[in-house]
Design a protein around this motif. Structure first.
Motif, PDB file in Angstrom:
ATOM      1  N   GLN A  24       0.833  -1.202   0.000  1.00  0.00           N
ATOM      2  CA  GLN A  24       0.000   0.000   0.000  1.00  0.00           C
ATOM      3  C   GLN A  24       0.867   1.251   0.000  1.00  0.00           C
ATOM      4  OE1 GLN A  24      -3.504   0.249  -0.248  1.00  0.00           O
ATOM      5  NE2 GLN A  24      -2.832   2.330  -0.715  1.00  0.00           N
ATOM      6  N   VAL A  25       1.924   1.246   0.812  1.00  0.00           N
ATOM      7  CA  VAL A  25       2.849   2.382   0.815  1.00  0.00           C
ATOM      8  C   VAL A  25       3.475   2.532  -0.570  1.00  0.00           C
ATOM      9  CG1 VAL A  25       5.039   3.275   1.738  1.00  0.00           C
ATOM     10  CG2 VAL A  25       3.340   2.286   3.295  1.00  0.00           C
ATOM     11  N   ALA A  26       3.931   1.426  -1.152  1.00  0.00           N
ATOM     12  CA  ALA A  26       4.551   1.462  -2.481  1.00  0.00           C
ATOM     13  C   ALA A  26       3.572   1.972  -3.526  1.00  0.00           C
ATOM     14  CB  ALA A  26       5.065   0.077  -2.855  1.00  0.00           C
ATOM     15  N   ASP A  27       2.339   1.514  -3.480  1.00  0.00           N
ATOM     16  CA  ASP A  27       1.333   1.959  -4.449  1.00  0.00           C
ATOM     17  C   ASP A  27       1.086   3.463  -4.326  1.00  0.00           C
ATOM     18  OD1 ASP A  27       1.077  -0.613  -5.429  1.00  0.00           O
ATOM     19  OD2 ASP A  27      -0.816  -1.023  -4.383  1.00  0.00           O
ATOM     20  N   ASN A  28       0.991   3.963  -3.092  1.00  0.00           N
ATOM     21  CA  ASN A  28       0.776   5.397  -2.891  1.00  0.00           C
ATOM     22  C   ASN A  28       1.973   6.205  -3.395  1.00  0.00           C
ATOM     23  OD1 ASN A  28      -1.453   4.357  -1.476  1.00  0.00           O
ATOM     24  ND2 ASN A  28      -1.402   6.015   0.003  1.00  0.00           N
ATOM     25  N   LEU A  29       3.185   5.744  -3.110  1.00  0.00           N
ATOM     26  CA  LEU A  29       4.383   6.434  -3.590  1.00  0.00           C
ATOM     27  C   LEU A  29       4.408   6.453  -5.113  1.00  0.00           C
ATOM     28  CD1 LEU A  29       7.131   5.051  -1.172  1.00  0.00           C
ATOM     29  CD2 LEU A  29       6.218   7.386  -1.223  1.00  0.00           C
ATOM     30  N   ASP A  30       4.134   5.314  -5.716  1.00  0.00           N
ATOM     31  CA  ASP A  30       4.164   5.187  -7.173  1.00  0.00           C
ATOM     32  C   ASP A  30       3.137   6.106  -7.831  1.00  0.00           C
ATOM     33  OD1 ASP A  30       5.267   4.069  -9.506  1.00  0.00           O
ATOM     34  OD2 ASP A  30       3.647   2.591  -9.619  1.00  0.00           O
ATOM     35  N   ALA A  31       2.003   6.292  -7.187  1.00  0.00           N
ATOM     36  CA  ALA A  31       0.931   7.132  -7.735  1.00  0.00           C
ATOM     37  C   ALA A  31       1.125   8.613  -7.401  1.00  0.00           C
ATOM     38  CB  ALA A  31      -0.422   6.650  -7.209  1.00  0.00           C
ATOM     39  N   GLY A  32       2.169   8.945  -6.616  1.00  0.00           N
ATOM     40  CA  GLY A  32       2.393  10.330  -6.231  1.00  0.00           C
ATOM     41  C   GLY A  32       1.419  10.830  -5.186  1.00  0.00           C
ATOM     42  N   GLU A  33       0.819   9.907  -4.455  1.00  0.00           N
ATOM     43  CA  GLU A  33      -0.172  10.262  -3.439  1.00  0.00           C
ATOM     44  C   GLU A  33       0.474  10.366  -2.059  1.00  0.00           C
ATOM     45  OE1 GLU A  33      -3.056   7.154  -3.726  1.00  0.00           O
ATOM     46  OE2 GLU A  33      -3.775   7.819  -5.686  1.00  0.00           O
ATOM     47  N   ASP A  34      -0.225  11.025  -1.143  1.00  0.00           N
ATOM     48  CA  ASP A  34       0.207  11.067   0.246  1.00  0.00           C
ATOM     49  C   ASP A  34       0.162   9.663   0.836  1.00  0.00           C
ATOM     50  OD1 ASP A  34       0.383  13.802   0.027  1.00  0.00           O
ATOM     51  OD2 ASP A  34      -1.427  14.212   1.193  1.00  0.00           O
ATOM     52  N   THR A  36      -0.663   7.905   4.457  1.00  0.00           N
ATOM     53  CA  THR A  36      -1.186   8.104   5.808  1.00  0.00           C
ATOM     54  C   THR A  36      -0.955   6.837   6.614  1.00  0.00           C
ATOM     55  OG1 THR A  36      -2.860   9.661   5.049  1.00  0.00           O
ATOM     56  CG2 THR A  36      -3.228   8.629   7.188  1.00  0.00           C
ATOM     57  N   LEU A  37      -0.311   6.997   7.759  1.00  0.00           N
ATOM     58  CA  LEU A  37      -0.070   5.893   8.686  1.00  0.00           C
ATOM     59  C   LEU A  37      -0.968   6.117   9.893  1.00  0.00           C
ATOM     60  CD1 LEU A  37       3.827   6.012   8.597  1.00  0.00           C
ATOM     61  CD2 LEU A  37       2.327   4.583   7.194  1.00  0.00           C
ATOM     62  N   SER A  38      -1.656   5.066  10.329  1.00  0.00           N
ATOM     63  CA  SER A  38      -2.510   5.225  11.502  1.00  0.00           C
ATOM     64  C   SER A  38      -2.492   3.956  12.336  1.00  0.00           C
ATOM     65  CB  SER A  38      -3.939   5.570  11.092  1.00  0.00           C
ATOM     66  OG  SER A  38      -4.486   4.563  10.281  1.00  0.00           O
ATOM     67  N   ALA A  39      -2.621   4.143  13.631  1.00  0.00           N
ATOM     68  CA  ALA A  39      -2.698   3.035  14.584  1.00  0.00           C
ATOM     69  C   ALA A  39      -3.402   3.567  15.822  1.00  0.00           C
ATOM     70  CB  ALA A  39      -1.312   2.511  14.941  1.00  0.00           C
ATOM     71  N   GLY A  40      -4.381   2.815  16.289  1.00  0.00           N
ATOM     72  CA  GLY A  40      -5.143   3.297  17.437  1.00  0.00           C
ATOM     73  C   GLY A  40      -5.799   4.615  17.076  1.00  0.00           C
ATOM     74  N   GLY A  41      -5.677   5.601  17.912  1.00  0.00           N
ATOM     75  CA  GLY A  41      -6.263   6.904  17.653  1.00  0.00           C
ATOM     76  C   GLY A  41      -5.284   7.900  17.048  1.00  0.00           C
ATOM     77  N   GLU A  42      -4.078   7.449  16.681  1.00  0.00           N
ATOM     78  CA  GLU A  42      -3.068   8.353  16.146  1.00  0.00           C
ATOM     79  C   GLU A  42      -2.897   8.141  14.650  1.00  0.00           C
ATOM     80  OE1 GLU A  42       0.647   8.751  18.273  1.00  0.00           O
ATOM     81  OE2 GLU A  42      -0.221   7.611  19.936  1.00  0.00           O
ATOM     82  N   SER A  43      -2.554   9.210  13.931  1.00  0.00           N
ATOM     83  CA  SER A  43      -2.232   9.079  12.512  1.00  0.00           C
ATOM     84  C   SER A  43      -1.326  10.223  12.094  1.00  0.00           C
ATOM     85  CB  SER A  43      -3.495   9.062  11.653  1.00  0.00           C
ATOM     86  OG  SER A  43      -4.117  10.313  11.652  1.00  0.00           O
ATOM     87  N   VAL A  44      -0.629  10.015  10.984  1.00  0.00           N
ATOM     88  CA  VAL A  44       0.223  11.038  10.391  1.00  0.00           C
ATOM     89  C   VAL A  44       0.135  10.861   8.879  1.00  0.00           C
ATOM     90  CG1 VAL A  44       2.333   9.638  10.502  1.00  0.00           C
ATOM     91  CG2 VAL A  44       2.511  12.119  10.407  1.00  0.00           C
ATOM     92  N   THR A  45       0.049  11.985   8.166  1.00  0.00           N
ATOM     93  CA  THR A  45       0.022  11.953   6.713  1.00  0.00           C
ATOM     94  C   THR A  45       1.312  12.567   6.196  1.00  0.00           C
ATOM     95  OG1 THR A  45      -2.380  12.078   6.627  1.00  0.00           O
ATOM     96  CG2 THR A  45      -1.198  12.732   4.641  1.00  0.00           C
ATOM     97  N   LEU A  46       1.975  11.841   5.306  1.00  0.00           N
ATOM     98  CA  LEU A  46       3.255  12.259   4.748  1.00  0.00           C
ATOM     99  C   LEU A  46       3.088  12.563   3.268  1.00  0.00           C
ATOM    100  CD1 LEU A  46       5.298   9.354   6.328  1.00  0.00           C
ATOM    101  CD2 LEU A  46       5.087  11.684   7.198  1.00  0.00           C
ATOM    102  N   SER A  47       3.821  13.561   2.804  1.00  0.00           N
ATOM    103  CA  SER A  47       3.802  13.944   1.393  1.00  0.00           C
ATOM    104  C   SER A  47       5.234  13.941   0.868  1.00  0.00           C
ATOM    105  CB  SER A  47       3.188  15.333   1.223  1.00  0.00           C
ATOM    106  OG  SER A  47       1.886  15.377   1.724  1.00  0.00           O
ATOM    107  N   PRO A  48       5.795  12.755   0.602  1.00  0.00           N
ATOM    108  CA  PRO A  48       7.180  12.704   0.122  1.00  0.00           C
ATOM    109  C   PRO A  48       7.311  13.365  -1.249  1.00  0.00           C
ATOM    110  CG  PRO A  48       6.399  10.515   0.765  1.00  0.00           C
ATOM    111  CD  PRO A  48       5.225  11.428   0.753  1.00  0.00           C
ATOM    112  N   PRO A  49       8.436  14.039  -1.492  1.00  0.00           N
ATOM    113  CA  PRO A  49       8.666  14.630  -2.809  1.00  0.00           C
ATOM    114  C   PRO A  49       8.966  13.538  -3.838  1.00  0.00           C
ATOM    115  CG  PRO A  49      10.612  14.897  -1.455  1.00  0.00           C
ATOM    116  CD  PRO A  49       9.550  14.296  -0.575  1.00  0.00           C
ATOM    117  N   GLU A  50       9.138  13.929  -5.066  1.00  0.00           N
ATOM    118  CA  GLU A  50       9.423  12.988  -6.152  1.00  0.00           C
ATOM    119  C   GLU A  50      10.712  12.208  -5.905  1.00  0.00           C
ATOM    120  OE1 GLU A  50       9.022  10.761  -9.515  1.00  0.00           O
ATOM    121  OE2 GLU A  50       7.510  12.098  -8.656  1.00  0.00           O
ATOM    122  N   ARG A  51      11.728  12.840  -5.332  1.00  0.00           N
ATOM    123  CA  ARG A  51      13.008  12.180  -5.057  1.00  0.00           C
ATOM    124  C   ARG A  51      13.257  12.187  -3.554  1.00  0.00           C
ATOM    125  NH1 ARG A  51      15.388  10.069  -9.279  1.00  0.00           N
ATOM    126  NH2 ARG A  51      17.411  10.162  -8.286  1.00  0.00           N
TER     127      ARG A  51
END
Length: 91
Positions: A24-34, A36-51
């Motif tokens: 899922q992480v690989a698919d999101n990276l490949d598609a240029g999408e953010d 989001t990691l979540s566990a329990g009540g916590e989450s973080v959304t990352l927006s990695p650049p192209e490189r």
């Protein structure tokens, strides 16, 4: 520069479950999408650049009990930029 952990999660999972999460992480990276990691009540959304810098590390801990091996995959980037220093191959 000091580091601050903004999200952490650890759980025992099957190899298949881990593969699905990594896929899922690989698919999101490949598609240029953010990503989001979540566990329990916590989450973080990352927006990695192209490189990004991609680091792979394998460690073995030895001590009184049986040896423990770990593999770490790390994506790293400075806000607003991306770099690359080499090519990793998986065989």
């Amino acid at each position: 520069m000091p580091e601050e952990t903004i999200f952490a999660a650890e759980s025992e999972r099957s190899r298949s479950d881990v593969a699905a999460l990594l896929r899922q992480v690989a698919d999101n990276l490949d598609a240029g999408e953010d990503v989001t990691l979540s566990a329990g009540g916590e989450s973080v959304t990352l927006s990695p650049p192209e490189r990004v810098t991609f680091e792979t590390k394998v460690e073995e801990e030895t001590g009184a009990g049986p040896a423990e091996t770990s593999v770490e995959f790390e994506l790293e980037w400075e806000e607003g930029s991306g770099t690359s220093d080499g090519e990793l191959r998986v065989e």
